[in-house]
Motif scaffolding. Sequence first.
Motif, PDB file in Angstrom:
ATOM      1  N   GLU A 149       1.158  -0.862   0.275  1.00  0.00           N
ATOM      2  CA  GLU A 149      -0.446   0.303  -0.516  1.00  0.00           C
ATOM      3  C   GLU A 149       0.811   1.423   0.266  1.00  0.00           C
ATOM      4  N   GLY A 152       3.267   1.613  -2.714  1.00  0.00           N
ATOM      5  CA  GLY A 152       2.200   2.052  -4.198  1.00  0.00           C
ATOM      6  C   GLY A 152       1.974   2.794  -4.827  1.00  0.00           C
ATOM      7  N   ALA A 153       1.973   4.150  -4.073  1.00  0.00           N
ATOM      8  CA  ALA A 153       1.887   4.956  -4.094  1.00  0.00           C
ATOM      9  C   ALA A 153       2.751   5.734  -5.331  1.00  0.00           C
ATOM     10  N   LEU A 157       1.781   7.104 -12.175  1.00  0.00           N
ATOM     11  CA  LEU A 157      -0.192   7.476 -12.885  1.00  0.00           C
ATOM     12  C   LEU A 157      -0.446   6.737 -13.985  1.00  0.00           C
ATOM     13  N   ILE A 160      -0.945   3.514 -14.494  1.00  0.00           N
ATOM     14  CA  ILE A 160      -2.351   2.849 -14.511  1.00  0.00           C
ATOM     15  C   ILE A 160      -3.568   3.331 -15.091  1.00  0.00           C
ATOM     16  N   HIS A 181      -8.358   2.474 -10.026  1.00  0.00           N
ATOM     17  CA  HIS A 181      -7.096   2.718  -9.553  1.00  0.00           C
ATOM     18  C   HIS A 181      -6.616   3.136  -8.893  1.00  0.00           C
ATOM     19  N   ALA A 185      -4.541   5.607  -6.002  1.00  0.00           N
ATOM     20  CA  ALA A 185      -3.296   5.847  -6.029  1.00  0.00           C
ATOM     21  C   ALA A 185      -2.634   7.213  -6.119  1.00  0.00           C
ATOM     22  N   ARG A 188      -3.577   8.446  -2.874  1.00  0.00           N
ATOM     23  CA  ARG A 188      -2.271   7.719  -1.286  1.00  0.00           C
ATOM     24  C   ARG A 188      -1.072   8.832  -1.755  1.00  0.00           C
ATOM     25  N   ARG A 189      -0.841   9.165  -2.903  1.00  0.00           N
ATOM     26  CA  ARG A 189       0.108  10.237  -3.109  1.00  0.00           C
ATOM     27  C   ARG A 189       0.135  11.157  -2.432  1.00  0.00           C
TER      28      ARG A 189
END
Length: 542
Positions: A149, A152-153, A157, A160, A181, A185, A188-189
């Motif tokens: 997790e 994964g950030a 982009l 994805i 997704h 992301a 999260r970023r």
Amino acid sequence: MSVACLKPVDSFPDLAGALYQAGFLSKAQVKVLLREKLKSGRLLEDLVVSLGFIDHRVLETFLSQKEGVTFFDPENHFIDPACLAQLPKEIAWRYKVLPLHFKNDILVIAMRDIHDVLALDVVKRYFPGIKDLKAIAARPEDISRFLEEGYGAEMSLDGILDTPSSGIQSVGNQEKSPALHFLEALLRRAVRDHASDIHLEPDHYCVHVRCRIDGVLRHTFSFHKDSWSEICVGTKVMAGMNIAESRVPQSGRFTKKLYGREVDFRAATHPTLHGENVVLRVLDKLYSLKPLDKLGFSSCQYNIFKKQLQSPEGLILLTGPTGSGKTTTLYSMLSYLQATERNIMTLEEPVEYEVRGIRQSAVKDLGGIRFADGIRSLLRQDPDVIFIGEIRDPETASMALRAAMTGHLVLSTLHTKDAVGAFQRLHDLGVSLSLMEGNLLSVVAQRLVRCLCPDCGENTSEKGCDVCHQTGYKGRIAIAEVLEITEKIDDLIGQGKGRHALLTAACEEGFSDLYQHGMQRVQLGQTTVDEVHRVLGVRRRS
């Protein structure tokens, strides 16, 4: 736990015998366990669970009591994204180490084998300024999940959205489309980079993503407009908006669990020529809610706050433009008060952060009533302290001051340029001088300035480092002016004296304005003259 005191052997070499003596294992199970340990080389604490001899919760309780081991609890241990970003992804995965956070210059990490000296030495090299390491034990599946997790950030982009639109990806044990997704992301970023807002702005052919970090919008990413419809709809679904409506503005909010903690987001859409513009406000309690003495106020200003927050009645006003930190300061004040000894109630639009022990209300949830009507309702709830989100109309202004004069401590915000301007603003809202006199405790004006990056110490966009995104700045701190309403100033307010007379009297009593506090920050090496000028403009004499 010092690295020097760690045992350079298997985590718990006597674990099998200890579990046998405690009655958790039979002799036959001990033999199987030790033989499998010899064959596979795996840790005893892993094997005893994977072989089904003992439940992991029972084992953790046993080790906690027997060995004094602290275990990683995903619900109660928070993960600082900045701390995670300091350790390279490949190192974290190789040694199964999860950096959590700093505590008094000690790095807290979760790892499978807390006695792996090699891994601890490697980790320590990437955190040269720390005083010590504290390792807590974690299950392999928790380590893997949070590493996936957290890092994964960092996934591209662009990569994805390059996935075929019909493709389904597994994210956090759920199947999601590339667009959703991408959205996860992006959130999260933004949390990792301590962004306060995410802007998604459609153009002719692209959608541009910009994040506001340390008060400045930075371009993050652009993608083709083909993906925008699904991303926009996904945002609306999460925020509880009407996905069939795109011609009128909408707003909503949602919560996502990121980096092991819940982060709130407030979403707003607005129709534009090229489609709906979306702005997401990031409400991360980990960074937004701080103790009052950690916000950057001077010791003199902090002492004024402490004294006035103990007052049984009166009005404390915070002024400044949007994004100047007023709400953060007010929530810190509310947290400072003893909620168990006082009935603290709020009226907000909307409620940004939930504070334990405080009764909070959103105006929109009260049947569409106005702030003034909401205050009347609060006064019937026997409050000691009332927090009003904003004074912006004559009736609310009058009700706030009347509450302050009838035995209530009232905290609120007002849009003025500086502290002295609050009196004229209240007068413009129809508040009489007699109502102001004797009921104001203080007026605080504040701004947020960027701090010099502690890693590179530079202050221009041409210089910097990866930590500060090449800006030379990292984080923000408050600069403020706190105008305490002394007896002399209160008399001048009652006499209707103007700005110059009030400012002269305040300066005679030791008042320092925003610019002076900003220059103190410069002298302390915390920020720059250019940054103070960017936030305050060129100083003009009153």
